[in-house]
Write a protein that holds these residues in place. Structure first.
Motif, PDB file in Angstrom:
ATOM      1  N   ALA A   1      -2.923  -1.567  -8.928  1.00 57.06           N
ATOM      2  CA  ALA A   1      -3.701  -0.365  -9.131  1.00 57.06           C
ATOM      3  C   ALA A   1      -3.487   0.111 -10.564  1.00 57.06           C
ATOM      4  O   ALA A   1      -2.394  -0.045 -11.126  1.00 57.06           O
ATOM      5  CB  ALA A   1      -3.261   0.716  -8.156  1.00 57.06           C
TER       6      ALA A   1
ATOM      7  N   LYS B   1      -3.622  12.377   1.458  1.00 56.56           N
ATOM      8  CA  LYS B   1      -4.441  11.432   0.693  1.00 56.56           C
ATOM      9  C   LYS B   1      -4.691  10.157   1.493  1.00 56.56           C
ATOM     10  O   LYS B   1      -3.972   9.849   2.435  1.00 56.56           O
ATOM     11  CB  LYS B   1      -3.761  11.082  -0.635  1.00 56.56           C
ATOM     12  CG  LYS B   1      -3.637  12.260  -1.588  1.00 56.56           C
ATOM     13  CD  LYS B   1      -3.140  11.804  -2.942  1.00 56.56           C
ATOM     14  CE  LYS B   1      -3.089  12.954  -3.917  1.00 56.56           C
ATOM     15  NZ  LYS B   1      -2.623  12.526  -5.265  1.00 56.56           N
ATOM     16  N   GLU B   2      -5.712   9.418   1.085  1.00 58.77           N
ATOM     17  CA  GLU B   2      -6.000   8.160   1.731  1.00 58.77           C
ATOM     18  C   GLU B   2      -5.003   7.088   1.282  1.00 58.77           C
ATOM     19  O   GLU B   2      -4.452   7.158   0.187  1.00 58.77           O
ATOM     20  CB  GLU B   2      -7.426   7.712   1.394  1.00 58.77           C
ATOM     21  CG  GLU B   2      -8.494   8.599   2.000  1.00 58.77           C
ATOM     22  CD  GLU B   2      -9.891   8.031   1.796  1.00 58.77           C
ATOM     23  OE1 GLU B   2     -10.840   8.659   2.296  1.00 58.77           O
ATOM     24  OE2 GLU B   2     -10.035   6.984   1.152  1.00 58.77           O
ATOM     25  N   ARG B   3      -4.839   6.094   2.131  1.00 54.66           N
ATOM     26  CA  ARG B   3      -3.983   4.978   1.772  1.00 54.66           C
ATOM     27  C   ARG B   3      -4.626   4.190   0.632  1.00 54.66           C
ATOM     28  O   ARG B   3      -5.851   3.977   0.638  1.00 54.66           O
ATOM     29  CB  ARG B   3      -3.768   4.082   2.990  1.00 54.66           C
ATOM     30  CG  ARG B   3      -2.798   2.944   2.786  1.00 54.66           C
ATOM     31  CD  ARG B   3      -2.328   2.387   4.110  1.00 54.66           C
ATOM     32  NE  ARG B   3      -3.405   2.065   5.016  1.00 54.66           N
ATOM     33  CZ  ARG B   3      -3.233   1.851   6.307  1.00 54.66           C
ATOM     34  NH1 ARG B   3      -2.012   1.941   6.837  1.00 54.66           N
ATOM     35  NH2 ARG B   3      -4.262   1.556   7.070  1.00 54.66           N
ATOM     36  N   GLU B   4      -3.810   3.779  -0.320  1.00 47.80           N
ATOM     37  CA  GLU B   4      -4.336   3.035  -1.452  1.00 47.80           C
ATOM     38  C   GLU B   4      -3.541   1.752  -1.678  1.00 47.80           C
ATOM     39  O   GLU B   4      -2.331   1.698  -1.427  1.00 47.80           O
ATOM     40  CB  GLU B   4      -4.321   3.880  -2.738  1.00 47.80           C
ATOM     41  CG  GLU B   4      -2.943   4.261  -3.233  1.00 47.80           C
ATOM     42  CD  GLU B   4      -2.962   4.871  -4.626  1.00 47.80           C
ATOM     43  OE1 GLU B   4      -3.925   4.652  -5.387  1.00 47.80           O
ATOM     44  OE2 GLU B   4      -1.974   5.559  -4.965  1.00 47.80           O
ATOM     45  N   LEU B   5      -4.252   0.740  -2.166  1.00 51.37           N
ATOM     46  CA  LEU B   5      -3.616  -0.515  -2.521  1.00 51.37           C
ATOM     47  C   LEU B   5      -2.834  -0.339  -3.814  1.00 51.37           C
ATOM     48  O   LEU B   5      -3.393   0.131  -4.811  1.00 51.37           O
ATOM     49  CB  LEU B   5      -4.671  -1.610  -2.686  1.00 51.37           C
ATOM     50  CG  LEU B   5      -4.168  -2.965  -3.164  1.00 51.37           C
ATOM     51  CD1 LEU B   5      -3.234  -3.600  -2.155  1.00 51.37           C
ATOM     52  CD2 LEU B   5      -5.350  -3.886  -3.454  1.00 51.37           C
ATOM     53  N   VAL B   6      -1.581  -0.713  -3.789  1.00 50.80           N
ATOM     54  CA  VAL B   6      -0.727  -0.600  -4.965  1.00 50.80           C
ATOM     55  C   VAL B   6      -0.660  -1.929  -5.720  1.00 50.80           C
ATOM     56  O   VAL B   6      -0.830  -1.972  -6.933  1.00 50.80           O
ATOM     57  CB  VAL B   6       0.696  -0.163  -4.560  1.00 50.80           C
ATOM     58  CG1 VAL B   6       1.621  -0.152  -5.773  1.00 50.80           C
ATOM     59  CG2 VAL B   6       0.660   1.204  -3.901  1.00 50.80           C
TER      60      VAL B   6
ATOM     61  N   TYR C   1       0.850  -1.171   0.000  1.00 54.97           N
ATOM     62  CA  TYR C   1       0.000   0.000   0.000  1.00 54.97           C
ATOM     63  C   TYR C   1       0.897   1.237   0.000  1.00 54.97           C
ATOM     64  O   TYR C   1       2.079   1.165   0.328  1.00 54.97           O
ATOM     65  CB  TYR C   1      -0.878   0.036   1.257  1.00 54.97           C
ATOM     66  CG  TYR C   1      -2.068  -0.868   1.223  1.00 54.97           C
ATOM     67  CD1 TYR C   1      -1.938  -2.243   1.405  1.00 54.97           C
ATOM     68  CD2 TYR C   1      -3.348  -0.355   1.023  1.00 54.97           C
ATOM     69  CE1 TYR C   1      -3.050  -3.073   1.383  1.00 54.97           C
ATOM     70  CE2 TYR C   1      -4.462  -1.170   1.001  1.00 54.97           C
ATOM     71  CZ  TYR C   1      -4.306  -2.537   1.185  1.00 54.97           C
ATOM     72  OH  TYR C   1      -5.412  -3.345   1.158  1.00 54.97           O
ATOM     73  N   ARG C   2       0.291   2.362  -0.321  1.00 55.25           N
ATOM     74  CA  ARG C   2       1.015   3.622  -0.205  1.00 55.25           C
ATOM     75  C   ARG C   2       0.065   4.716   0.275  1.00 55.25           C
ATOM     76  O   ARG C   2      -1.141   4.636   0.055  1.00 55.25           O
ATOM     77  CB  ARG C   2       1.666   4.028  -1.528  1.00 55.25           C
ATOM     78  CG  ARG C   2       0.704   4.414  -2.625  1.00 55.25           C
ATOM     79  CD  ARG C   2       1.468   4.702  -3.917  1.00 55.25           C
ATOM     80  NE  ARG C   2       0.578   5.085  -5.001  1.00 55.25           N
ATOM     81  CZ  ARG C   2       0.973   5.281  -6.259  1.00 55.25           C
ATOM     82  NH1 ARG C   2       2.262   5.125  -6.586  1.00 55.25           N
ATOM     83  NH2 ARG C   2       0.116   5.641  -7.181  1.00 55.25           N
ATOM     84  N   GLN C   3       0.649   5.702   0.916  1.00 55.69           N
ATOM     85  CA  GLN C   3      -0.122   6.862   1.368  1.00 55.69           C
ATOM     86  C   GLN C   3       0.694   8.119   1.139  1.00 55.69           C
ATOM     87  O   GLN C   3       1.793   8.266   1.689  1.00 55.69           O
ATOM     88  CB  GLN C   3      -0.505   6.728   2.839  1.00 55.69           C
ATOM     89  CG  GLN C   3      -1.447   7.829   3.295  1.00 55.69           C
ATOM     90  CD  GLN C   3      -2.087   7.540   4.627  1.00 55.69           C
ATOM     91  OE1 GLN C   3      -1.567   6.766   5.434  1.00 55.69           O
ATOM     92  NE2 GLN C   3      -3.229   8.153   4.885  1.00 55.69           N
TER      93      GLN C   3
ATOM     94  N   SER D   1      -3.012   2.922 -11.670  1.00 57.23           N
ATOM     95  CA  SER D   1      -2.005   3.976 -11.761  1.00 57.23           C
ATOM     96  C   SER D   1      -0.581   3.433 -11.869  1.00 57.23           C
ATOM     97  O   SER D   1       0.328   4.181 -12.250  1.00 57.23           O
ATOM     98  CB  SER D   1      -2.111   4.906 -10.552  1.00 57.23           C
ATOM     99  OG  SER D   1      -1.964   4.180  -9.344  1.00 57.23           O
TER     100      SER D   1
END
Length: 115
Positions: free
Chosen positions: A60, A42-47, A36-38, A62
């Motif tokens: 993701a 911003k909210e934490r997102e699954l990478v 994950y990254r944050q 992106s």
């Protein structure tokens, strides 16, 4: 359960980094692993996610085509190879495992993409 990340740092746009997460305290080969990254504000997102045997991965949108998740079950380690890095990839990257119905996170490693 302990998850320890390494490999972050400062890199120029277009550059590459490889993150590592070494796990202990559970049978690593039996569990899916994720990155994950944050980013600030911003909210934490699954990478990226990789299944226990490494047979399936998800990314993701992106990062598709630029990042690759992999694992070495003999070393209890999951990796995130990041290529063609962009400034918008700047974030704290953490690995994650759900073990015996509990969520575990590493302490995170900072990735900064800047010229």
């Amino acid at each position: 359960v302990q998850l320890v990340e390494s490999g972050g740092g400062l890199v120029q746009p277009g550059g590459s980094l490889r993150l590592s997460c070494t796990a202990s305290g559970f049978t690593f080969s039996r569990y899916d692993m994720s990155w994950y990254r944050q980013a600030p504000g911003k909210e934490r997102e699954l990478v990226a996610l990789i299944t226990s045997a490494g047979g399936s991965t998800n990314y993701a949108d992106s990062v598709k085509g630029r990042f690759t998740i992999s694992r070495d079950n003999a070393k209890n380690t999951v990796y995130l190879q990041m290529n063609s890095l962009k400034p918008e990839d700047t974030a704290v990257y953490s690995c994650y495992a759900r073990v015996r119905f509990l969520n575990y996170w590493g302490q995170g490693t900072q990735v900064t993409v800047s010229s």
